[in-house]
Design an enzyme around this catalytic site. Structure first.
Site, PDB file in Angstrom:
ATOM      1  CE  LYS A 101      16.948  26.980  -1.658  1.00 29.11           C
ATOM      2  NZ  LYS A 101      16.609  26.201  -0.748  1.00 29.11           N
ATOM      3  CE  LYS A 118      13.558  29.483  -1.576  1.00 30.82           C
ATOM      4  NZ  LYS A 118      14.016  28.536  -0.768  1.00 30.82           N
TER       5      LYS A 118
END
Ligand code: PBG
Length: 332
Positions: free
Chosen positions: A202, A256
């Site tokens: 992330k 992400k």
């Protein structure tokens, strides 16, 4: 090595593109409703659907309407929903106790959805930001985001969600050691079949802006998340994080944001061959939706093209706010 092919004119690529049927026949990747996880925002109250201004078409739903959304998703063949709570500022504290309250908004919503639509998988988010007075994913002391103390809090949060009936837990906090700690706690508490989809890679991204509005974390957040989320400049580090999370007991992994990080998705799939997901985040949604609403791009085509790109990059599935719209279009 690619098989050798004859030179032009023996090889003409346009032959296979000439008609719709030939194009369908030679298509390499397919997008279906089975590939979608639908993130929804929830809020307190009843019968209210409150638009998120920076995400046209997306609203915060009260639990009764979230249950309707789950029914809609199931009807469209979408396998999973992911819940994100808008927490009233009055409930946010520095110690984030609301995060593991069995009666908090998320846990009540999990129970309501599983009671009404048991066939849909419910995914949750594990991070302290919706409950944190300072907007961070972790506990903060003297301006420092604490790792190990946060992991203990996340374990409590995970157990409360598993107890409420969550099928998939999504730790999105980027603390070190949280997957192993959560997995051990789940085993110890008899929740051996609860899956973990780790937000392993992330990035500290500008594309999360509209989401932070949606969950009411923008105003609270002091500083940035760069001491725990990855720098967009790194790629090898993503592979090390994925490997670490798999070793600690993650069943599925996530990259992400999505579209700016398709290279990472491909590396992850090629390296590990595990169930790989990407999150087409709020800012990506807002860009496509915003341009489409102004007539600058064809929204439906751009949406489906963006989602197919994730499949081409090696993803097994995509978290996307477009999920119901895409599923409806894919159905024809
Ligand atoms: C919070 C969390 C974020 C998102 C999912 N979980 C925001 C953040 O890290 O600040 C972003 C999702 C999106 O932008 O759609 N831990």
């Amino acid at each position: 090595m690619l098989p050798s092919q004859a030179a032009y004119p023996a090889t003409r690529f346009r032959r296979a593109r000439r008609t719709e049927s030939l194009r369908r026949l030679t298509q390499e990747h397919v997008l279906s409703a089975n590939d979608l996880i639908w993130p929804i925002f929830i809020r307190d109250g009843a019968g209210v659907s409150e638009p998120v201004l920076s995400m046209p078409g997306v609203s915060r739903l009260t639990i009764d309407l979230a249950v309707r959304a789950a029914e809609e998703a199931a009807g469209l063949g979408i396998p999973a929903l992911c819940l994100f709570p808008y927490t009233d500022p009055s409930v946010k504290t520095e110690s984030c106790d609301e995060a593991w309250n069995p009666g908090n908004l998320t846990n009540r919503c999990i129970r309501a959805i599983k009671a009404a639509v048991p066939e849909i998988a419910v995914m949750t988010d594990i991070a302290l930001d919706p409950y944190n007075a300072n907007g961070h994913d972790g506990l903060v002391r003297d301006g420092v985001i604490l790792n190990d103390e946060t992991v203990e809090a996340l374990v409590r949060m995970a157990l409360a969600q598993a107890e409420s009936g969550a099928d998939i837990l999504g730790p999105s906090d980027m603390m070190d050691g949280r997957i192993g700690a959560i997995r051990a706690a789940l085993e110890g508490a008899g929740h051996k079949d609860v899956a973990i989809l780790s937000y392993s890679a992330k990035y500290a991204s500008a594309f999360y802006g509209p989401f932070r509005d949606a969950v009411g974390a923008s105003a609270a957040l002091k500083g940035d998340k760069k001491t725990y989320q990855m720098t967009p400049a790194n790629s090898d580090e993503a592979l090390r994080l994925i490997e670490r999370d798999l070793r600690e007991g993650a069943d599925m992994v996530m990259v992400k944001p999505g579209m700016p990080y398709l290279d990472i998705c491909r590396r992850v799939k090629d390296t590990f061959g595990v169930p790989t997901f990407a999150y087409q985040v709020s800012g990506e949604y807002a860009m496509i939706r915003g341009a489409a609403d102004r007539g600058w791009i064809n929204g439906e085509s751009a949406m489906l093209e963006s989602l197919l790109a994730f499949k081409r990059a090696g993803c097994d599935g995509i978290l996307t706010y477009f999920a119901p719209e895409a599923a409806r279009l894919l159905r024809g």
